[in-house]
Design a protein around this motif. Structure first.
Motif, PDB file in Angstrom:
ATOM      1  N   ALA A  76       0.810  -1.222   0.000  1.00  0.00           N
ATOM      2  CA  ALA A  76       0.000   0.000   0.000  1.00  0.00           C
ATOM      3  C   ALA A  76       0.839   1.266   0.000  1.00  0.00           C
ATOM      4  N   GLY A  77       2.062   1.164   0.516  1.00  0.00           N
ATOM      5  CA  GLY A  77       2.908   2.356   0.590  1.00  0.00           C
ATOM      6  C   GLY A  77       4.280   2.005   1.110  1.00  0.00           C
ATOM      7  N   THR A  78       5.138   3.012   1.159  1.00  0.00           N
ATOM      8  CA  THR A  78       6.513   2.795   1.608  1.00  0.00           C
ATOM      9  C   THR A  78       7.091   4.083   2.175  1.00  0.00           C
ATOM     10  N   ILE A  79       8.152   3.942   2.957  1.00  0.00           N
ATOM     11  CA  ILE A  79       8.876   5.089   3.491  1.00  0.00           C
ATOM     12  C   ILE A  79      10.332   4.680   3.673  1.00  0.00           C
ATOM     13  N   CYS A  80      11.224   5.654   3.537  1.00  0.00           N
ATOM     14  CA  CYS A  80      12.653   5.431   3.722  1.00  0.00           C
ATOM     15  C   CYS A  80      13.076   6.018   5.063  1.00  0.00           C
ATOM     16  N   GLY A  81      13.822   5.236   5.829  1.00  0.00           N
ATOM     17  CA  GLY A  81      14.372   5.733   7.080  1.00  0.00           C
ATOM     18  C   GLY A  81      15.852   5.398   7.129  1.00  0.00           C
ATOM     19  N   TYR A  82      16.718   6.408   7.250  1.00  0.00           N
ATOM     20  CA  TYR A  82      18.149   6.133   7.154  1.00  0.00           C
ATOM     21  C   TYR A  82      18.970   6.949   8.150  1.00  0.00           C
ATOM     22  N   GLU A  83      20.222   6.544   8.295  1.00  0.00           N
ATOM     23  CA  GLU A  83      21.157   7.199   9.203  1.00  0.00           C
ATOM     24  C   GLU A  83      22.137   8.056   8.404  1.00  0.00           C
ATOM     25  N   PRO A  84      22.016   9.387   8.469  1.00  0.00           N
ATOM     26  CA  PRO A  84      22.893  10.256   7.683  1.00  0.00           C
ATOM     27  C   PRO A  84      24.378  10.089   7.998  1.00  0.00           C
ATOM     28  N   ARG A  85      24.694   9.664   9.223  1.00  0.00           N
ATOM     29  CA  ARG A  85      26.111   9.487   9.578  1.00  0.00           C
ATOM     30  C   ARG A  85      26.730   8.328   8.797  1.00  0.00           C
TER      31      ARG A  85
END
Length: 207
Positions: A76-85
């Motif tokens: 149904a959907g998606t999201i990106c979650g990340y660590e900038p470091r």
């Protein structure tokens, strides 16, 4: 509508590439990846983005950073979650090089870089949220963002931020409804000239 959220796999590459493309455009004619890949052909862009999300080098676009919302066996959907470091500009450039693109893209995204915020190493970032039109409801957004924030907590983060273009009212409203607040914004005439919007704001939630 029962919603579950899971980590993305390589099999989710189609919706991830679409989220990268549509998320970067935010309803505009062109977005960041149009400039990075120097084309606005959707088919070519989606092909490049699929390759970028599958590289050995794990930039912020890598599929492993995404969560997928499922409803009745359908994504149904998606999201990106990340660590900038970890997912730095250098890593992004290395991933692009892996699929055959050099660093000349820097010149083409100069306007974007003027409005990009500096994020400290203690912050987790959410981006490229996409929910298919037929599944759009605050519950789906809430589940995606909630699962991402749980992942951030488990990694030891206490701050979660998301960049939203100034003028992208729907996305801003969703994040605010779920407890995020605007902490700053960067505006540029150069950005407005290239993208048609004043700049980028940053919203944050303390975990």
């Amino acid at each position: 509508m029962a919603i579950t959220v899971r980590k993305a796999t390589e099999a989710d590459i189609d919706i991830i590439a679409l989220a990268l493309l549509e998320g970067s455009r935010g309803g505009k004619k062109i977005g960041l990846f149009d400039l990075v890949f120097n084309t606005s052909d959707n088919e070519a862009l989606l092909s490049h983005l699929k390759k970028l999300a599958l590289t050995t080098t794990k930039c912020y676009c890598h599929f492993s950073n995404f969560f997928i919302a499922m409803s009745g066996g359908t994504a149904a959907g998606t999201i990106c979650g990340y660590e900038p470091r970890i997912a730095t500009h250098e890593i992004f450039s290395k991933a692009l090089e892996e699929i055959g693109f050099d660093e000349t893209y820097h010149e083409r995204i100069a306007a974007y870089l003027l409005c990009e915020s500096d994020v400290d190493n203690k912050t987790f970032v959410l981006d490229f949220m996409l929910v298919k039109p037929e599944f759009k409801s605050i519950d789906v957004f809430k589940e995606l963002i909630g699962k991402s924030m749980l992942a951030a907590r488990l990694k030891g983060y206490r701050k979660v931020q998301t960049p939203v273009e100034i003028g992208l009212a729907e996305t801003e409203m969703i994040y605010k409804k779920l407890g995020f607040v605007v902490i700053d914004e960067k505006r540029s005439e150069y950005y407005k000239e290239q993208f048609g919007r004043p700049g980028i704001m940053r919203l944050q939630m303390i975990l």
